[in-house]
Design a protein around this motif. Structure first.
Motif, mmCIF file in Angstrom:
data_model
loop_
_atom_site.group_PDB
_atom_site.id
_atom_site.type_symbol
_atom_site.label_atom_id
_atom_site.label_comp_id
_atom_site.label_asym_id
_atom_site.label_seq_id
_atom_site.Cartn_x
_atom_site.Cartn_y
_atom_site.Cartn_z
ATOM 1 N N PHE A 111 6.744 17.418 -28.511
ATOM 2 C CA PHE A 111 7.276 16.657 -27.383
ATOM 3 C C PHE A 111 7.102 17.471 -26.110
ATOM 4 C CE2 PHE A 111 10.912 19.037 -29.030
ATOM 5 C CZ PHE A 111 11.471 19.581 -27.897
ATOM 6 N N ASP A 168 13.692 10.934 -31.678
ATOM 7 C CA ASP A 168 13.365 11.508 -30.368
ATOM 8 C C ASP A 168 13.779 12.976 -30.326
ATOM 9 O OD1 ASP A 168 13.042 12.149 -27.664
ATOM 10 O OD2 ASP A 168 13.386 10.072 -27.072
ATOM 11 N N GLN A 209 12.774 15.218 -28.238
ATOM 12 C CA GLN A 209 12.992 15.676 -26.866
ATOM 13 C C GLN A 209 14.456 15.494 -26.462
ATOM 14 O OE1 GLN A 209 10.784 13.579 -23.855
ATOM 15 N NE2 GLN A 209 10.809 15.301 -22.475
ATOM 16 N N LYS A 210 15.013 14.331 -26.805
ATOM 17 C CA LYS A 210 16.418 14.098 -26.480
ATOM 18 C C LYS A 210 17.339 15.041 -27.247
ATOM 19 C CE LYS A 210 15.983 9.216 -25.255
ATOM 20 N NZ LYS A 210 16.262 7.832 -25.683
ATOM 21 N N SER A 254 17.234 18.414 -25.614
ATOM 22 C CA SER A 254 17.878 18.380 -24.310
ATOM 23 C C SER A 254 19.398 18.404 -24.434
ATOM 24 C CB SER A 254 17.429 17.135 -23.541
ATOM 25 O OG SER A 254 18.086 17.059 -22.305
ATOM 26 N N SER A 265 8.781 21.174 -24.960
ATOM 27 C CA SER A 265 9.484 21.753 -26.115
ATOM 28 C C SER A 265 9.608 23.270 -25.991
ATOM 29 C CB SER A 265 8.752 21.381 -27.407
ATOM 30 O OG SER A 265 7.417 21.875 -27.394
ATOM 31 N N ARG A 280 12.350 24.251 -23.471
ATOM 32 C CA ARG A 280 13.710 24.056 -23.965
ATOM 33 C C ARG A 280 14.076 25.084 -25.037
ATOM 34 N NH1 ARG A 280 12.336 18.839 -22.379
ATOM 35 N NH2 ARG A 280 13.980 17.776 -21.197
#
Length: 583
Positions: free
Chosen positions: A299, A261, A263-264, A267, A302, A305
């Motif tokens: 993701f 993952d 995205q996690k 983050s 992205s 972030r």
């Protein structure tokens, strides 16, 4: 003659009702149940995070289904793929759906899942337009409506329209409660906590975090718990309570599986970078931000972030005096920020560029500082206008309307009783209308007060209320509290403030900054010698960062720069004519 005319109206209304009632009945009957295994698939999707089970069940049960039912099954296969991070595959399946074969309920699901897929593909405007069609249609499944309202709230939040986002989430939660989906309510509480962070209501944010965490632990949903902990990190970062911040960061790292993952990963390491940066652990902060930049791009969010990580690195290198590195990362952030019109982030990127050039090229530094201010001003104009022309219905009225509709559904089962009740209602309305017309002929027409005048008057009352006793100095002011004390409706007050091109928090912070300037300029004020942290608390700010941002937005300087400017450049007479006091 008047009596004959009234009878004709009644007869026409009766015929119209008789002819229109049959198609309405057929429409409701189209909301039939699907085969048991398909109902199970639908149920699994709406209880959230059961996508693998849905795909397995869908693959084993697709044979020997009628075409229209198989199409509905494909819709939820697309939904499961979409929520498993494969929105591209979901879009391909949805493109093969033939809407003309679907019944009303199936078409309702098709539009809802299409909106969700477009959202996951970052096609936000298309997703929003499709979602509007769902909320304006007949409600065939409260679970689907709740999901779409949550989606619309997230789009509003993405563009920082927090008021609409919060309203839609409350409405979504009500529909989830009606469907008995308490875990979904907890997921909404997670989003609400994040949105309350955005408007500075940290007490409400922490309350929602606790409620969401309690429910999600009962369901042992580690996926959603991870995101609750991320929201908690953000809340406590804003409050600068580092012990709590590190506690929730540790929980997030222990809860999530980062293996697949991206995205996690992006983050959590963005937040770890911020935490380490605030504590002055520069190498660890740099390593965390660089890890975000190295993640794959496949993701949702992205670029946002990674831009945030670049700005974080630029800030660190400026603090370390490595201004060339700071310039590189600030410029790297500006490209995607401009592409997506993230004016608020553009402000921070230009600010770091200005700092990087300060020692070598003051003129260029000033140019970037001016660009930062222009971006900030544009951001606030866009924020006040909003991204869509969406008329918000009050949550209380929406709930009341649904209760009334639920009661009326029982009565509608008897067609004859419904007709009689309707005719009686029409007759009484005709009588009332005719009586009112006669009364109106005896009265002079009252002047029409346009909405703009009402909003302007309410805004003026709001400013008078703020100035009386300097109520703007009270910490924790929010729309609910002010509206209650003014004796008005929260929604009316919000619209009145927004009509003036400002936000509630913006005007509160503006008055507080003006109070700080008065304190700076008045040596006899007992608060004159307070340090910056004490002074920000004294005028109602809860966090130092919000105070600094608000002060720079109003004056173009930091508090320290402004105080020094007063000390060395302003005479007492000039200080009495400050532009901030004039308003």
């Amino acid at each position: 003659m008047p009596a004959t005319y009234d009878i004709k109206i009644l007869v026409n209304l009766f015929l119209w009702l008789s002819s229109s009632f049959l198609p309405i009945s057929c429409l409701r009957q189209s909301n039939a149940r699907y085969p048991a295994h398909l109902e199970e698939i639908i149920h699994l999707f709406f209880i959230e995070n059961q996508n693998d089970s849905i795909l397995h069940l869908e693959d084993t049960c697709i044979t020997h289904l009628p075409e229209n039912v198989r199409q509905v099954s494909d819709i939820f296969k697309a939904a499961a793929l979409c929520e498993s991070g494969r929105a591209d595959s979901a879009e391909i399946i949805l493109q093969g759906i033939r809407p003309e074969l679907l019944d009303a309920r199936g078409l309702y699901y098709y539009n809802g899942i299409t909106a969700l897929t477009r959202f996951r593909l970052n096609h936000l405007q298309e997703a929003y337009q499709t979602a509007i069609g769902v909320v304006e249609n007949n409600v065939y499944d409260a679970r689907c409506l709740a999901l779409v309202e949550r989606l619309m709230a997230r789009i509003h939040y993405y563009y920082e329209n927090y008021e609409h986002a919060i309203s839609l989430l409350h409405r979504s939660s009500e529909h989830y409660r009606e469907a008995g989906l308490h875990k979904s309510v907890a997921v909404n509480q997670k989003f609400l906590a994040s949105y309350y962070n955005g408007v500075g209501s940290f007490d409400e944010a922490i309350k929602k975090i606790g409620e969401a965490e309690t429910t999600l632990k009962k369901y042992d949903d580690k996926e959603e718990l991870y995101y609750v902990y991320i929201v908690a990190i953000n809340a406590y970062l804003n409050l600068q309570q580092m012990d709590s911040t590190q506690y929730y960061a540790k929980l997030a790292m222990e809860t999530a599986d980062f293996t697949h993952d991206q995205q996690k990963q992006a983050s959590i390491y963005n937040y770890m970078g911020r935490i380490e940066s605030l504590q002055g652990n520069w190498p660890a902060a740099i390593a965390s931000f660089e890890r975000v930049i190295r993640t794959d791009n496949e993701f949702f969010g992205s670029e946002r972030r990674k831009s945030g990580a670049c700005i974080g690195l630029a800030s660190i290198y400026n603090k370390l005096g490595k201004h060339e590195e700071a310039k590189e990362y600030a410029m790297r952030a500006i490209g995607p920020i401009r592409e997506h019109d993230w004016e608020n982030w553009l402000y921070y990127a230009y600010t770091e560029l200005s700092t990087a050039f300060q020692s070598t090229d003051p003129a260029k530094a000033q140019l970037f500082l001016d660009s930062a201010q222009i971006s900030q001003d544009k951001y606030h104009r866009l924020f006040a206008r909003g991204i869509v022309n969406f008329t918000e219905t009050q949550i209380e009225l929406d709930q009341a309307a649904r209760r009334i509709e639920q009661l009326q559904n029982d009565k509608r089962r008897n067609r004859n009783i419904f007709h009689v009740a309707f005719l009686l209602l029409v007759l009484s309305n005709i009588i009332v209308i005719r009586v009112n017309k006669r009364r109106k002929k005896k009265k002079q027409a009252k002047p029409h007060i346009i909405m703009e005048q009402k909003e302007s008057g309410l805004f003026n009352d709001f400013e008078v209320w703020l100035k009386e006793g300097k109520k703007f100095l009270q910490p924790g002011l929010d729309l609910n509290r002010v509206a209650m004390e003014m004796g008005t409706n929260r929604s009316y007050l919000s619209k009145a403030i927004n009509s003036q091109g400002v936000r509630f928090t913006e005007i509160i912070n503006r008055y507080r900054i003006r109070e700080v300037i008065r304190i700076f300029e008045n040596k006899d004020d007992p608060r004159h010698h307070l340090n910056t942290d004490e002074l920000s608390c004294c005028v109602g700010f809860r966090t130092k960062s919000v105070f600094f941002d608000s002060f720079r937005r109003e004056t173009g300087m930091t508090p320290r720069q402004f105080r020094e400017n007063i000390r060395y450049t302003k005479t007492p007479d000039a200080m009495q004519k400050s532009e901030f006091d004039s308003s």
